[in-house]
Design an enzyme around this catalytic site. Structure first.
Site, PDB file in Angstrom:
ATOM      1  N   GLY A  45       1.007  -1.193   0.069  1.00 23.79           N
ATOM      2  CA  GLY A  45       0.152  -0.078   0.234  1.00 23.79           C
ATOM      3  C   GLY A  45       0.983   1.342  -0.144  1.00 23.79           C
ATOM      4  N   CYS A  82      10.377  -5.668 -10.224  1.00 25.91           N
ATOM      5  CA  CYS A  82      12.036  -5.425 -10.750  1.00 25.91           C
ATOM      6  C   CYS A  82      13.108  -6.192 -11.276  1.00 25.91           C
ATOM      7  CB  CYS A  82      12.563  -4.119  -9.944  1.00 25.91           C
ATOM      8  SG  CYS A  82      12.986  -5.043  -8.229  1.00 25.91           S
ATOM      9  N   ASP A  93      -2.999  -6.973  -6.678  1.00 21.10           N
ATOM     10  CA  ASP A  93      -1.805  -8.242  -6.209  1.00 21.10           C
ATOM     11  C   ASP A  93      -1.865  -9.277  -6.046  1.00 21.10           C
ATOM     12  OD1 ASP A  93       1.082  -8.506  -4.826  1.00 21.10           O
ATOM     13  OD2 ASP A  93       1.359  -6.169  -5.068  1.00 21.10           O
ATOM     14  N   ILE A 130      -2.939  -9.344 -13.390  1.00 24.64           N
ATOM     15  CA  ILE A 130      -3.286  -8.123 -13.819  1.00 24.64           C
ATOM     16  C   ILE A 130      -3.549  -9.078 -14.965  1.00 24.64           C
ATOM     17  CG2 ILE A 130      -2.337  -6.017 -15.333  1.00 24.64           C
ATOM     18  CD1 ILE A 130      -0.404  -5.612 -12.586  1.00 24.64           C
ATOM     19  N   SER A 141       4.310  -0.556  -9.876  1.00 22.16           N
ATOM     20  CA  SER A 141       5.436  -0.217  -9.520  1.00 22.16           C
ATOM     21  C   SER A 141       5.418  -2.262 -10.292  1.00 22.16           C
ATOM     22  CB  SER A 141       5.900  -0.320  -8.258  1.00 22.16           C
ATOM     23  OG  SER A 141       7.372  -0.679  -7.930  1.00 22.16           O
TER      24      SER A 141
END
Length: 372
Positions: free
Chosen positions: A14, A79, A34, A57, A76
């Protein structure tokens, strides 16, 4: 200002949601998405009234996205495909699948969001995924600004350099409002808002003590002298003294890793990036705190290699080195005091989800910039 309808992708614990609250705009998160079960438990505890979708998603249809009718996307993406310590497989990494799906969906939305904010690691700025993102935004009529920002730019004593992109459906260019900006009008190179200190050429490779060279010592001295950055002690938990034992580094770890620990004191104005491996691994995962102020670190490390193991432990234990607690890491990442973890989630799990999160204050400043 009308209430913004916000879609929070890769919502984690969050951080983006808290950034929205921090920047003081009227908003409604229409969905947070998520698939990390631990992160979702943390999110649900802190935002019980926000719709939280535990699904991939790419499993969400265009029709489902259109029904949400959102004005802003915050995201985000994973990564790992771009991080400097990984394989850097970029778009060939299956973990980019969901992000590429978003870029495929964006031009086909009935109503394109007016605002977009994306965060990722250093390394994303030179990726093929970034090129595809920029191409898609330009084709969809967005203007955007790319920045490399560290929390030190907003006065927080933690180095966490990250790539950010802020975009809007507008003719007006988004301007940089961070400390120490490097002017750049080209979208091809992100703005770096935390300047590097000039390097000293003399004795730069000569080890003084620990594994620090003269250059390392000078860099840390410069960081600790920057009065625009607050001291570590402002972010410490005053209640830690009662249960400090569980966070102290054990003798075996001190013996094995003492020379590579990044050690800071409460009066320091610096700490290194906390990663998801903090509390489990040592090298490159985050700083540790020296709790005994009467002991000089240099005195402990000078000649340490000539001591017996027992003497080494005795010396190192005088520093009272400990991990930052999860609460303290949250403080350094800008999370408010109201933020909390479910009681059953272990400290290691807390460190892990914190390491995957972002700095709330940095994102809040960027949102203010984007919406101004």
């Amino acid at each position: 200002m009308e209430t913004l309808r916000v879609l929070e992708l890769y919502s984690g614990i969050g951080g983006m949601h808290y950034a929205l609250k921090e920047c003081g705009i009227p908003f409604q998160v229409v969905a947070a998405i998520d698939i990390n079960p631990t992160a979702n438990q943390v999110y649900r505890l802190n935002f019980p009234n926000t719709p939280l979708w535990n699904k991939t998603i790419e499993g969400i249809t265009l029709d489902d996205f259109n029904k949400l009718s959102f004005d802003m996307i915050l995201m985000s993406p994973p990564c790992q495909p771009f991080t400097r310590i990984g394989l850097q497989r970029d778009t060939a990494d299956p973990r980019t699948k969901s992000f590429l799906y978003i870029l495929d969906i964006l031009p086909r939305l009935c109503k394109r969001p007016h605002f977009i904010l994306l965060e990722n690691v250093k390394g994303f700025e030179s990726s093929s995924a970034r090129e595809y993102l920029v191409k898609t935004l330009m084709e969809c009529g967005y203007t955007f600004q790319e920045l490399m920002v560290s929390p030190t730019s907003v006065g927080i004593p933690n180095s966490r350099l990250r790539y950010f992109l802020i975009a809007k459906l507008s003719e007006k260019k988004v301007l940089d409002a961070f400390s120490h900006p490097a002017e750049s009008d080209s979208p091809e190179k992100p703005t770096v808002s935390s300047p590097c200190q000039p390097e000293e050429e003399i004795q730069r490779h000569h080890v003084l003590y620990k594994l620090d060279t003269a250059l390392d010592v000078q860099r840390k001295t410069n960081q600790n002298s920057d009065l625009s950055v607050r001291q570590i002690q402002d972010f410490l938990d005053p209640h830690t003294d009662t249960n400090m034992g569980q966070f102290l580094l054990p003798p075996k770890m001190l013996l094995r890793y003492a020379l590579i620990l990044d050690i800071v004191r409460p009066t320091c104005r610096r700490s290194v990036c906390f990663t998801k491996g903090y509390g489990r691994y040592v090298e490159g995962t985050g700083s540790v705190l020296q709790c005994c102020m009467e002991t000089e670190m240099e005195c402990v490390f000078r000649g340490l290699d000539q001591c017996s193991e027992e003497e080494k432990v005795q010396r190192l234990m005088t520093l009272k080195l400990r991990y930052f607690t999860p609460r303290e890491v949250a403080n350094l990442m800008g999370f408010p005091q109201s933020f909390s973890f479910p009681e059953h989630i272990s400290a290691k799990q807390q460190y892990k989800v914190m390491g995957n999160s972002l700095n709330v204050v940095v994102v809040a400043r960027l949102l203010q910039l984007l919406l101004s």
